[in-house]
Design an enzyme around this catalytic site. Structure first.
Site, mmCIF file in Angstrom:
data_model
loop_
_atom_site.group_PDB
_atom_site.id
_atom_site.type_symbol
_atom_site.label_atom_id
_atom_site.label_comp_id
_atom_site.label_asym_id
_atom_site.label_seq_id
_atom_site.Cartn_x
_atom_site.Cartn_y
_atom_site.Cartn_z
ATOM 1 C CG HIS A 1 -11.692 19.803 29.475
ATOM 2 N ND1 HIS A 1 -11.526 21.115 29.138
ATOM 3 C CD2 HIS A 1 -11.941 19.803 30.814
ATOM 4 C CE1 HIS A 1 -11.676 21.878 30.213
ATOM 5 N NE2 HIS A 1 -11.932 21.092 31.253
ATOM 6 N NE ARG B 1 -10.008 26.532 31.911
ATOM 7 C CZ ARG B 1 -10.677 25.638 32.639
ATOM 8 N NH1 ARG B 1 -10.209 24.409 32.773
ATOM 9 N NH2 ARG B 1 -11.809 25.957 33.224
HETATM 10 N N1 LIG Z 1 -9.604 19.766 33.632
HETATM 11 C C1 LIG Z 1 -10.749 20.000 34.226
HETATM 12 O O1 LIG Z 1 -11.753 19.347 33.963
HETATM 13 C C2 LIG Z 1 -10.816 21.074 35.281
HETATM 14 C C3 LIG Z 1 -11.853 21.041 36.219
HETATM 15 C C4 LIG Z 1 -11.876 22.005 37.208
HETATM 16 C C5 LIG Z 1 -10.903 22.987 37.263
HETATM 17 N N2 LIG Z 1 -9.902 23.001 36.332
HETATM 18 C C6 LIG Z 1 -8.839 24.034 36.405
HETATM 19 O O2 LIG Z 1 -8.216 23.979 37.668
HETATM 20 C C7 LIG Z 1 -8.004 25.307 38.125
HETATM 21 C C8 LIG Z 1 -7.839 25.323 39.646
HETATM 22 O O3 LIG Z 1 -9.098 25.081 40.279
HETATM 23 P P1 LIG Z 1 -9.291 25.358 41.847
HETATM 24 O O4 LIG Z 1 -10.732 25.190 42.155
HETATM 25 O O5 LIG Z 1 -8.298 24.595 42.644
HETATM 26 O O6 LIG Z 1 -8.906 26.920 41.893
HETATM 27 P P2 LIG Z 1 -8.607 27.847 43.147
HETATM 28 O O7 LIG Z 1 -9.212 27.281 44.382
HETATM 29 O O8 LIG Z 1 -8.954 29.226 42.732
HETATM 30 O O9 LIG Z 1 -7.015 27.733 43.306
HETATM 31 C C9 LIG Z 1 -6.122 28.269 42.399
HETATM 32 C C10 LIG Z 1 -4.700 28.078 42.931
HETATM 33 O O10 LIG Z 1 -3.764 28.580 41.968
HETATM 34 C C11 LIG Z 1 -2.891 29.484 42.623
HETATM 35 N N3 LIG Z 1 -2.456 30.548 41.713
HETATM 36 C C12 LIG Z 1 -3.217 31.374 40.955
HETATM 37 N N4 LIG Z 1 -2.456 32.241 40.276
HETATM 38 C C13 LIG Z 1 -1.169 31.962 40.623
HETATM 39 C C14 LIG Z 1 0.086 32.510 40.283
HETATM 40 N N5 LIG Z 1 0.190 33.553 39.430
HETATM 41 N N6 LIG Z 1 1.197 31.976 40.829
HETATM 42 C C15 LIG Z 1 1.111 30.941 41.692
HETATM 43 N N7 LIG Z 1 -0.052 30.355 42.069
HETATM 44 C C16 LIG Z 1 -1.168 30.875 41.544
HETATM 45 C C17 LIG Z 1 -3.701 30.075 43.744
HETATM 46 O O11 LIG Z 1 -2.828 30.636 44.691
HETATM 47 P P3 LIG Z 1 -3.394 31.234 46.090
HETATM 48 O O12 LIG Z 1 -3.774 30.020 46.903
HETATM 49 O O13 LIG Z 1 -2.222 31.924 46.642
HETATM 50 O O14 LIG Z 1 -4.570 32.102 45.740
HETATM 51 C C18 LIG Z 1 -4.455 28.840 44.231
HETATM 52 O O15 LIG Z 1 -3.634 28.086 45.095
HETATM 53 C C19 LIG Z 1 -9.223 26.067 37.591
HETATM 54 O O16 LIG Z 1 -8.978 27.446 37.498
HETATM 55 C C20 LIG Z 1 -9.420 25.443 36.229
HETATM 56 O O17 LIG Z 1 -8.648 26.135 35.255
HETATM 57 C C21 LIG Z 1 -9.862 22.072 35.341
#
Ligand SMILES: NC(=O)c1ccc[n+]([C@@H]2O[C@H](COP(=O)([O-])OP(=O)(O)OC[C@H]3O[C@@H](n4cnc5c(N)ncnc54)[C@H](OP(=O)(O)O)[C@@H]3O)[C@@H](O)[C@H]2O)c1
Length: 315
Positions: free
Chosen positions: A278, A230
């Site tokens: 994006h 983000r």
């Molecule tokens: N650009 C785009 O088009 C697009 C598309 C999709 C998603 N995204 C972004 O990508 C993000 C990740 O997606 P996802 O599906 O992989 O999410 P997810 O499965 O919820 O994984 C989030 C990861 O971030 C880690 N995390 C969260 N807070 C943290 C902190 N304070 N310190 C260290 N690590 C932290 C989590 O740790 P834990 O494993 O320990 O819980 C987890 O490993 C989304 O939230 C979104 O913002 C962008």
């Protein structure tokens, strides 16, 4: 009137999604009414809201809402709604199509940075033959911040083509093929190792502005950054200062604090920034519909949702 499990209204609200969603949902739920505008519903009939960036306050009128299904992986836009109904369970999407597109994007730009495409492009613009010796991917350490669904897929793909991949997350991971670092205590060591840093973190109160001048002062000299998490993970002025000082050699940005990125924004013309609008990835009805169908079934039956979101930690 509280509806039974087989009827009611499903509100689909998104201004930027595949246009086939409402039709596909209506086919999947023949006994429900699928509507795309709140004003076309009887608010007491709405049992499920499938949303992406809706206007704040929209959901509070639906007294019988049983599910808020976010139409994407990131849910941060919900937290800016002060009237978000707190008692309604929230789910996000985990879409294999979205994961595959994101993994391609991270591979594409990691390879481009590893093979120094930005530097070659800039030499070409000056009619300059700048020989840069190709190196094996094992010489480049790609550090992925966020080892969730997307980060894990990217880590496996990067390691699969020979990169030295490492990851950083909030909680300890087991069965990871790549070396992992945990929490604030490990962040300095993680930063010191990564030649390319990939941001795949959710935006939460703990991650907002994480990439600030202090963070950037501790990265490897000439490291590169890819932000697909983000925009607000990054302090924009600190990023520009690090690029100008040569601390970072390039940044690939897909997400921004303000989207669309305003035409006058300094990022557009910066020679060390690559911008994509994006579009690194997107949710696809063909691969995500089944999960929404299942969540509506579970929500109306009072069962635990697939991919629930914890409002307390924000993702
Ligand atoms: N650009 C785009 O088009 C697009 C598309 C999709 C998603 N995204 C972004 O990508 C993000 C990740 O997606 P996802 O599906 O992989 O999410 P997810 O499965 O919820 O994984 C989030 C990861 O971030 C880690 N995390 C969260 N807070 C943290 C902190 N304070 N310190 C260290 N690590 C932290 C989590 O740790 P834990 O494993 O320990 O819980 C987890 O490993 C989304 O939230 C979104 O913002 C962008």
């Amino acid at each position: 009137v509280r509806r039974s499990g087989q009827s009611g209204t499903i509100l689909f609200y998104s201004e930027a999604s595949d246009p086939s969603w409402p039709t596909e949902l209506q086919k999947a739920f023949p006994t429900f009414a699928v509507r795309t505008r709140p004003e076309d519903t009887d608010p007491t009939d709405v049992v499920a809201a499938i949303v992406w960036k809706y206007p704040a306050g929209m959901l509070q009128q639906f007294a019988n809402l049983r599910l808020i299904q976010v139409l994407g992986a990131g849910v941060d836009h919900l937290w800016s709604d002060p009237c978000l109904p707190k008692h309604v369970p929230i789910a996000r999407l985990v879409d294999p199509g979205l994961t595959a597109r994101m993994t391609e994007y991270v591979l594409l730009h990691s390879l481009a940075l590893h093979r120094r495409l930005p530097e070659l492009r800039s030499a070409q613009c000056k009619n300059t033959w700048r020989y840069l010796h190709p190196r094996p991917p094992a010489d480049t350490c790609v550090g992925i911040m966020g080892l969730g669904v997307l980060g894990r897929s990217c880590a496996a793909a990067l390691a699969g083509i020979g990169f030295n991949a490492i990851g950083w997350s909030r909680s300890r991971k087991s069965n990871m093929a790549v070396q992992t670092y945990i929490g604030a205590a490990d962040l300095d060591e993680f930063k010191r190792r990564a030649d390319i840093i990939v941001l795949l973190l959710p935006l939460t109160s703990a991650t907002e502005n994480l990439i600030d001048s202090h963070f950037l002062a501790g990265v490897r000299d000439g490291a590169a950054l890819i932000n697909v998490g983000r925009g607000a993970l990054i302090v924009e002025n600190a990023l520009i200062a690090a690029l100008d000082a040569g601390r970072l050699r390039h940044a690939v940005l897909d997400v921004f604090r303000t989207e669309p990125l305003p035409a006058e924004h300094a990022f557009w013309s910066h020679p060390k920034i690559t911008i994509t609008p994006h579009n690194s990835s997107a949710t696809n009805p063909a691969t995500a519909l089944g999960q929404i169908v299942e969540n509506i079934r579970r929500a109306t039956a009072g069962e635990k949702l697939l991919h629930p979101v914890d409002p307390l930690i924000g993702y």
